[in-house]
Structures are given as structure tokens and as C-alpha cells.
Design an enzyme around this catalytic site. Structure first.
Site, mmCIF file in Angstrom:
data_model
loop_
_atom_site.group_PDB
_atom_site.id
_atom_site.type_symbol
_atom_site.label_atom_id
_atom_site.label_comp_id
_atom_site.label_asym_id
_atom_site.label_seq_id
_atom_site.Cartn_x
_atom_site.Cartn_y
_atom_site.Cartn_z
ATOM 1 N N HIS A 1 0.866 -1.182 0.000
ATOM 2 C CA HIS A 1 0.000 0.000 0.000
ATOM 3 C C HIS A 1 0.900 1.229 0.000
ATOM 4 O O HIS A 1 1.729 1.411 0.894
ATOM 5 C CB HIS A 1 -0.922 0.023 1.211
ATOM 6 N N CYS A 2 0.732 2.066 -1.013
ATOM 7 C CA CYS A 2 1.594 3.241 -1.161
ATOM 8 C C CYS A 2 0.833 4.499 -0.757
ATOM 9 O O CYS A 2 -0.154 4.866 -1.423
ATOM 10 C CB CYS A 2 2.063 3.351 -2.613
ATOM 11 N N PRO A 3 1.252 5.183 0.304
ATOM 12 C CA PRO A 3 0.555 6.423 0.687
ATOM 13 C C PRO A 3 0.781 7.558 -0.295
ATOM 14 O O PRO A 3 -0.030 8.488 -0.354
ATOM 15 C CB PRO A 3 1.164 6.743 2.058
ATOM 16 N N ASN B 1 -1.901 7.108 -2.565
ATOM 17 C CA ASN B 1 -3.148 6.902 -1.823
ATOM 18 C C ASN B 1 -3.924 5.710 -2.379
ATOM 19 O O ASN B 1 -5.140 5.764 -2.574
ATOM 20 C CB ASN B 1 -4.025 8.160 -1.874
ATOM 21 N N ASN B 2 -3.216 4.616 -2.609
ATOM 22 C CA ASN B 2 -3.843 3.442 -3.184
ATOM 23 C C ASN B 2 -2.939 2.237 -2.972
ATOM 24 O O ASN B 2 -1.737 2.381 -2.706
ATOM 25 C CB ASN B 2 -4.091 3.647 -4.683
#
Length: 255
Positions: free
Chosen positions: A109-111, A114-115
Site C-alpha cells: 500500500h503506497c501512501p 493513496n492506493n
């Protein structure tokens, strides 16, 4: 296959995306147009590819599983039950605690987008990393040329704030370019190594190499599975739709 919108409501992710967009706009629009290009008459730099990759990676469906997936009879043994949402999912899927659902072949999950990065948007994330490196390198080259080769701006323009603090703004741009290039280069390298070895970041961190004895795949095949096409020129184009190659989940077991 239409574009499926996947929007994650996460204020922290919105802040991270806002920071990334600010850095890009500062280095690709503000610095070249206001400070660099007044030295010679040229247009400003277009960042369409990288911004389009960011937006698509942020809103693209990473591979979210439906609530009641239809499991083919021939592949039921390659599915498992998630112990968090009690839903059937293909093996190598992962439950994202941030998004609250399972994602097929989830990498992480990559902040910053945002996905989640999963089976359906991994190719967009790779394009985003690639174009970010090009953009950062371009910014650093411009800053270097300006600092050592271009003459200072004319004194008639010194009544404006940006021209009075020209070198300070350039040093900020250089600092952000170095940080961006170093961080993205390391991330891009780990992503490429994961594709070469056909493993996700979650599998590496958890040491959960499912069926570790499976025969290795050629790198052309693993990249084709990620990008959804065997045409290598299309791997660099974000303005297209990804078509899955329809490789079954147990394909890795076949020699």
C-alpha cells in the site's frame, strides 16, 4: 475493458499526494518558466506523462476482489480463505488493512498514490517511478546548467520576489530533486527485482515465498504479465488500457 475508478478515502494519503504534486509542479513549471526560461525564449516543460501516471495509479482499481467471486472449478484448489474478511481469494492475494479489502497479487500500500499497488495497477506504478526519475534528472540538469553557465537575471526584474531570491529557489529545487531521485531510484530498483524474481514486496518482507520450488519464469514473461502486453514499447505508455494476459493463478507450477 473500461477504466474502473477506485477512490480511497484517506486524509493521510491525500496529504502525501499533495506533497508529491507540489514538488513536481515546483520543479517542472515554476522553476523553468519563472527562473530558467527567461534567460532564453522557450516554452515551459510539460509533465503530462508523469501527472497522468500519478492520477491513473491513484484512482485505478489495484485488483480489488468482489464480495462473491466466481471461482472456476478447475482453480478452486488455488484459492484460500482470508482470515480477516472471511472471503475467498486467489493465492498470493493480501488483505490491505488500510483499504479494508483483499487485493490480487498485492505488492504494497503506497501512501504517495493513496492506493494499493496490486495486479491491475502495478504497471502504472512502475511507469510513475520511471517518469519521476526522468523528471528529477531533468530538473537537476537544468539547475546545474543555470548555476554554472547561465548569467543572472537582469536587474530590471529584481523588483520581483522570485528574481531577488533566484539562487535560494534554485537550491530548494536542487534539494528536492536529489531527494526525489534518490528515493524513487531505490524504490524502482526493488520493484524491478521483484518482477525479475516474480515476488511481491509483501512476500519478501514476510518470507512467505509460496511454492518456493516453482521454476523461474523468463523476465519477458513476468514483465508482460505485469504490463498486460508483450509489446515492450507499450510498457512506457500510460495512455492505454491494460488487458490481462489471462494466465491462470497456477501457471507458475507448470514447466
Amino acid at each position: 475493458m473500461g477504466l474502473q475508478i477506485h477512490f480511497v478515502v484517506d486524509p493521510q494519503g491525500w496529504c502525501c499526494m499533495g506533497m508529491i504534486i507540489f514538488v513536481w509542479l515546483y520543479n517542472t513549471l515554476f522553476i523553468p518558466q519563472i527562473i530558467l526560461f527567461p534567460h532564453y525564449e522557450e516554452g515551459h516543460t510539460s509533465a503530462a506523462a508523469i501527472l497522468f501516471s500519478l492520477l491513473r495509479a491513484s484512482i485505478a482499481d489495484p485488483g480489488k476482489l468482489p464480495e462473491r467471486p466466481k471461482i472456476p472449478l478447475t482453480e478452486r484448489e488455488f484459492w484460500e480463505l482470508c482470515n480477516k474478511c472471511n472471503m475467498m481469494r486467489p493465492k498470493r492475494s493480501h488483505h490491505c488493512s488500510r483499504c479494508g479489502h483483499c487485493v490480487r497479487r498485492m505488492d504494497h500500500h503506497c501512501p504517495w498514490i493513496n492506493n494499493c499497488v496490486g495486479e491491475d495497477n502495478h504497471w502504472l506504478f512502475l511507469q510513475l517511478c520511471f517518469y519521476t526519475q526522468l523528471l528529477s534528472s531533468y530538473t537537476l540538469i537544468l539547475d546545474f546548467c543555470h548555476y554554472y553557465y547561465f548569467l543572472p537575471l537582469k536587474k530590471v526584474n529584481w523588483d520581483l520576489f522570485v528574481f531577488r531570491h533566484e539562487l535560494a529557489l534554485l537550491r530548494i529545487s536542487t534539494f528536492m530533486g536529489i531527494i526525489m531521485l534518490g528515493g524513487i531510484s531505490g524504490l524502482f530498483y526493488t520493484q524491478l527485482m521483484g518482477i525479475f524474481t516474480d515476488t511481491t514486496s509483501i512476500e519478501k518482507m514476510s518470507n512467505c515465498y509460496e511454492e518456493i520450488s516453482r521454476p523461474p519464469k523468463p523476465w519477458q514473461q513476468t514483465f508482460s504479465e505485469v504490463f498486460g502486453t508483450r509489446w515492450k514499447i507499450l510498457w512506457f505508455i500510460p495512455f492505454r488500457q491494460r488487458q490481462p494476459l489471462r494466465i491462470p493463478y497456477h501457471f507458475a507450477n507448470h514447466v
